[in-house]
Scaffold this active site. Structure first.
Site, PDB file in Angstrom:
ATOM      1  CD  GLU A  83      -3.205  -0.491   0.294  1.00  0.00           C
ATOM      2  OE1 GLU A  83      -3.117   0.638  -0.223  1.00  0.00           O
ATOM      3  OE2 GLU A  83      -4.168  -1.246   0.113  1.00  0.00           O
ATOM      4  CB  SER A 343     -31.422 -29.729  53.205  1.00  0.00           C
ATOM      5  OG  SER A 343     -32.710 -30.248  53.438  1.00  0.00           O
TER       6      SER A 343
END
Length: 680
Positions: A83, A343
């Site tokens: 690029e 419980s």
């Protein structure tokens, strides 16, 4: 004359050049820059920084935070080679590339973007401006020159890596690598690098998930350039061309969704939240949750919490089997839902009784039909065992013995211990009765895990924490070390579910009234895990029991946590390890509060030291005195007998050490009194 004219022309040229430079500088310096503070996707990461969940930005785009140091250097080299070869030499505009692009524009009749530098592309992306019009190109040039003056090359490159378009709502390199390859951008193959360089040039036309052939062709062109520029060799080129281009996008990480949403609600401003969770374990337990409910109908739900009880850090949190709007109400975080614990509160009650001097694991207690001022509880199976040891009563989760102990201590003391442990609760009618011993109270799974972590930690409670680097406050002692160990020893003797290893995991199950909630919570020497199963809407699950439904999941969760359990600690020195016959007479057989009130003599009381007092420790110990009661007396410190069969009302208690101590005295009739003091 000619010479003078030449000098004049030269001077004028220099003047005009200087003036042009000054005007150009002014033009560049007065450039109105767009905001450089990019909104990034909010990230939730685990204890090691691995991504758990990520959110889109406000406009629905995936734009993740990124540092240049976290990008594969080979990608940066390929990007600049393809690029912008002179990125580190130019000042924002590559004149040679621009002239080449201009010649192409004149020849082809339109502007070609080939002359754009990385900096010019950043300018275009920041303002979302076009590339094919002269006005847009001129604005990009001006902005690129201004950016080069304000930012370093590394900062400009980082902006490009955050903004580059990769098709659809993917923005930035990191979003692309996660969506197309399921990985971070630090380690990439040559084929992956080439594809990622190619896509931003034409992000919609080269989207691999929409146009895999176009993406593959563009990738191969980048690979050819990379070979020409010497970035890869022939072998790498052949291997890269044979690599399959991904034809679909991957989902972004969405682990621990309930916890992630919770953290964002607590502190919405940071863009990165680090939790104490372990990603690998979270994945395993979320998979377990899906497997557990797969064959359990469309409405049954499951939730799990794993914590390191030494530090209080939550290592995994599964709020539901799937984070979706289904019949299981998957969006509801069931680790935070208030439910009946069944419980599972019983171990705390027994530990309190040990500390109060009311009982010992080998104490005998009656399991028979009983009337507690109109309250007539029954065992779950509606059978009674008669005279039984406390150890067996807890292991069999019998109801009558634990209600008798709760009556002897008072329900308010149980609530006070929950407060000490930092465990919030909800009372259905606003008042506490004996039914809280059997689940008549509202608690959350996460808080129950914190309660069991307290027992596993030797009786000291710490808040569970889910944010990394959070400072845990000093622990609060809730049970004595001896009582906590005794509870663990009892629970470790509980038989495992069928098919599970007999590994002495200390665990307890629970089933709420009407089979609405099934629980299993257990711990070893390092970790604690809690499991809840039921329906989020609170409707009954016929035939659901904690022992049958939740306990197997608990053992599977531990198996996925680690291959073997961490051993439980040895018994503390103060622990009384004897049989029933060797216990002090008052501890051999529990007498209910009603039996104590029927005795003719006055109930005992600790006359000295009074409850809450600070007492100086004498060389021989501390002087204790009892009033009332029937001799002989047994004195206990933190649940352990220190003086037995003492007929006198005053006694010197030695070897208690400094700090907080709970003194209990039991008379010949089994009645007790206690005083909590600090020895200094």
């Amino acid at each position: 004359m000619m010479r003078g004219a030449a000098v004049f022309v030269l001077a004028a040229g220099l003047f005009l050049a200087g003036l042009g430079r000054d005007l150009a500088d002014q033009w560049i310096d007065t450039t109105d820059l767009p905001s450089l503070s990019l909104q990034s996707s909010v990230e939730v990461v685990d204890r090691r920084g691995a991504l758990l969940r990520v959110y889109t930005v406000a406009d629905g785009r995936w734009r993740l935070g990124l540092r240049l140091a976290d990008v594969d250097p080979a990608f940066v080299a390929a990007l600049l080679s393809y690029e912008d070869k002179r990125f580190y030499q130019h000042s924002g505009v590559d004149t040679r590339a621009m002239l080449r692009a201009l010649a192409q524009a004149v020849w082809q009749g339109h502007v070609n973007s080939g002359g754009s530098t990385i900096t010019m592309q950043v300018a275009r992306l920041l303002e979302a401006s076009g590339t094919g019009h002269w006005a847009g190109k001129l604005r990009q040039i001006r902005l690129a020159l201004a950016l080069e003056r304000r930012l370093s090359k590394a900062e400009i490159l980082t902006l490009y890596l955050k903004l580059a378009p990769y098709g659809g709502n993917l923005e930035g390199l990191r979003a692309a690598t996660l969506a197309y390859f399921g990985k971070e951008p630090l380690r990439l193959t040559p084929a992956q690098i080439a594809l990622l360089v190619a896509i931003p040039q034409s992000p919609e036309a080269r989207r691999p998930d929409r146009a895999v052939a176009a993406a593959s062709d563009a990738r191969d062109r980048v690979l050819a350039r990379a070979r020409r520029d010497g970035l890869i060799d022939n072998d790498q080129l052949r291997a890269a061309r044979s690599e399959v281009v991904p034809a679909a996008r991957r989902s972004f990480p969405a682990l621990a969704p309930h916890m992630a949403d919770r953290v964002l609600a607590e502190t919405p401003s940071p863009s990165r939240h680090q939790l104490t969770l372990d990603k690998t374990l979270q994945i395993k337990l979320e998979q377990l949750a899906r497997e557990v409910v797969a064959a359990q109908g469309a409405r049954l739900q499951v939730a799990l919490v794993v914590a390191d009880h030494a530090s209080g850090e939550i290592l995994a949190s599964v709020g539901s089997a799937a984070f979706q709007a289904d019949q299981r109400a998957g969006f509801v975080d069931m680790t935070r839902a208030i439910r009946s614990p069944g419980s599972t509160l019983k171990p705390l009650i027994y530990g309190m009784a040990f500390d109060e001097g009311l009982a010992h694991p080998e104490t005998l207690i009656e399991d028979q039909p009983s009337d507690f001022n109109g309250y007539r509880p029954q065992n779950f199976d509606r059978h009674y065992r008669g005279t039984i040891r406390i150890r067996e009563a807890l292991q069999q989760s019998l109801n009558i013995p634990v209600v008798a102990l709760t009556e002897a201590m008072g329900p308010a003391k149980l609530l006070a211990r929950l407060d000490q442990a930092g465990v919030p609760y909800a009372l259905p009618n606003g008042t506490a009765g004996l039914a809280i011993a059997l689940g008549g109270i509202g608690l959350r799974l996460e808080d129950m895990v914190q309660l069991y972590a307290m027992i596993a930690r030797g009786g000291v409670s710490l808040p569970l924490i889910h944010k990394a680097q959070a400072q845990n406050p000093q622990g609060q002692r809730v049970l004595s070390e001896a009582a906590a160990w005794q509870i663990g020893d009892i629970l470790a003797g509980l038989a495992p579910p069928p098919g599970a290893p007999a590994n002495r995991l200390a665990y307890k199950t629970g089933t709420s009234y009407g089979h609405r909630d099934a629980w299993a919570i257990g711990y070893d020497g390092r970790h604690v895990i809690g499991v809840w199963m039921g329906r989020p809407d609170g409707t009954p699950v016929p035939g659901a029991f904690g022992a049958d439904l939740a306990a197997p999941v608990l053992f599977q969760a531990f198996a996925r946590l680690k291959p073997t359990l961490t051993p439980q600690p040895p018994a503390p020195p103060a622990t009384l390890l004897v049989s029933t016959l060797d216990l002090p007479q008052p501890l051999r057989h529990f007498r209910s509060r009603s039996a104590a009130f029927d005795a003719p003599a006055d109930t005992p009381a600790v006359a000295f030291p009074p409850d809450g007092a600070e007492v100086e420790l004498l060389p021989d110990g501390v002087l204790a005195r009892v009033s009332g009661g029937t001799p002989p007396f047994t004195w206990l410190a933190n649940g352990a007998p220190v003086v037995v069969a003492e007929r006198g009302r005053a006694v010197m208690l030695g070897d208690l050490g400094r700090g907080f101590v709970t003194l209990s005295v039991i008379d010949a009739e089994g009645r007790s009194a206690r005083s909590q003091v600090r020895l200094r």
